[in-house]
Design a protein around this motif. Structure first.
Motif, PDB file in Angstrom:
ATOM      1  N   UNK A  38       0.795  -1.218   0.000  1.00 26.49           N
ATOM      2  CA  UNK A  38       0.000   0.000   0.000  1.00 26.49           C
ATOM      3  C   UNK A  38       0.830   1.272   0.000  1.00 26.49           C
ATOM      4  N   UNK A  39       2.157   1.142  -0.042  1.00 22.00           N
ATOM      5  CA  UNK A  39       3.043   2.305  -0.081  1.00 22.00           C
ATOM      6  C   UNK A  39       3.520   2.714   1.294  1.00 22.00           C
ATOM      7  N   UNK A  40       4.605   3.443   1.314  1.00 18.85           N
ATOM      8  CA  UNK A  40       5.208   3.902   2.575  1.00 18.85           C
ATOM      9  C   UNK A  40       5.156   5.420   2.657  1.00 18.85           C
ATOM     10  N   UNK A  41       4.999   5.924   3.844  1.00 11.40           N
ATOM     11  CA  UNK A  41       5.082   7.352   4.094  1.00 11.40           C
ATOM     12  C   UNK A  41       5.974   7.550   5.312  1.00 11.40           C
ATOM     13  N   UNK A  42       7.051   8.307   5.140  1.00 12.59           N
ATOM     14  CA  UNK A  42       7.947   8.610   6.247  1.00 12.59           C
ATOM     15  C   UNK A  42       7.345   9.729   7.090  1.00 12.59           C
ATOM     16  N   UNK A  43       6.706  10.711   6.401  1.00 11.95           N
ATOM     17  CA  UNK A  43       6.118  11.843   7.112  1.00 11.95           C
ATOM     18  C   UNK A  43       4.958  12.425   6.325  1.00 11.95           C
ATOM     19  N   UNK A  44       3.968  12.933   7.048  1.00 12.99           N
ATOM     20  CA  UNK A  44       2.850  13.670   6.484  1.00 12.99           C
ATOM     21  C   UNK A  44       2.925  15.067   7.101  1.00 12.99           C
ATOM     22  N   UNK A  45       3.055  16.088   6.242  1.00 16.51           N
ATOM     23  CA  UNK A  45       3.317  17.441   6.710  1.00 16.51           C
ATOM     24  C   UNK A  45       2.195  18.371   6.263  1.00 16.51           C
ATOM     25  N   UNK A  46       1.559  19.000   7.226  1.00 19.13           N
ATOM     26  CA  UNK A  46       0.482  19.948   6.940  1.00 19.13           C
ATOM     27  C   UNK A  46       1.038  21.371   6.869  1.00 19.13           C
ATOM     28  N   UNK A  47       0.272  22.274   6.306  1.00 19.14           N
ATOM     29  CA  UNK A  47       0.670  23.676   6.140  1.00 19.14           C
ATOM     30  C   UNK A  47       1.191  24.256   7.457  1.00 19.14           C
ATOM     31  N   UNK A  48       2.360  24.866   7.392  1.00 17.58           N
ATOM     32  CA  UNK A  48       2.958  25.489   8.560  1.00 17.58           C
ATOM     33  C   UNK A  48       3.742  24.530   9.445  1.00 17.58           C
ATOM     34  N   UNK A  49       3.653  23.233   9.175  1.00 20.59           N
ATOM     35  CA  UNK A  49       4.393  22.248   9.960  1.00 20.59           C
ATOM     36  C   UNK A  49       5.755  21.975   9.324  1.00 20.59           C
TER      37      UNK A  49
END
Length: 140
Positions: free
Chosen positions: A93-104
Motif C-alpha cells: 500500500x506504499x510507505x510514508x515517512x512523514x505527512x506534513x500539513x501547512x505550517x508544519x
C-alpha cells in the motif's frame, strides 16, 4: 551554516495532480553539523493540502534514505561521494515517512559515515550536500 537548497522541479503526476513544488509548496533547509558528523534537514510545508514524504525522498529516524545513491551525495571541491544504497524493503500500500500539513515542519539528518569514500579528513572541509528534495500530495 544553514542554507536553502535551490531546486528545479519538473511536473509529474501522482494521484491525478501535479507534485508539490519546492520553493512554492515547501522548503528544505540543510545545515552542515561537523560536530555531530551529519547534515541536518528541515522540511516545511506552505501548501493547503498535506504533503507526504516517501522513504526515497526523506531520511528515516536512523538517517537512511531508500535507494538514494544516484540522487544524494556530498561534494567537496570536485570530489563526489554518493550516499550508500540502503533498501528499506517493500510496504504494502506504499510507505510514508512523514505527512506534513501547512505550517508544519519535519526534521531529519544524514550521517557523514553513510557517504561512500567520505572520510573523517573531510568532515571539517567546506562541502555541499546534493539532495534534490521532492514530495507528493497525500491521498487523504
Amino acid at each position: 551554516m544553514a542554507f536553502a537548497l535551490a531546486v528545479t522541479s519538473g511536473v509529474a503526476a501522482h494521484a491525478g495532480a501535479k507534485m508539490p513544488v519546492a520553493g512554492k509548496d515547501f522548503d528544505v533547509v540543510t545545515r552542515d553539523n561537523p560536530a555531530a558528523q551529519r547534515f541536518e534537514l528541515t522540511f516545511t510545508s506552505h501548501a493547503k493540502r498535506p504533503i507526504c514524504l516517501a522513504p526515497e525522498q526523506w531520511p528515516n529516524q536512523a538517517g537512511k534514505i531508500d535507494w538514494a545513491r544516484d540522487s544524494v551525495a556530498v561534494r567537496v571541491g570536485t570530489a563526489h561521494f554518493p550516499l550508500s544504497d540502503w533498501n528499506g524493503g517493500y510496504c504494502v500500500g506504499g510507505c510514508v515517512v512523514a505527512k506534513v500539513r501547512r505550517g508544519e515542519s519535519v526534521n531529519g539528518f544524514i550521517p557523514y559515515k553513510d557517504f561512500e569514500g567520505f572520510g573523517a579528513e573531510q568532515y571539517q572541509a567546506r562541502k555541499e550536500l546534493v539532495f534534490p528534495p521532492s514530495a507528493f500530495w497525500c491521498s487523504h
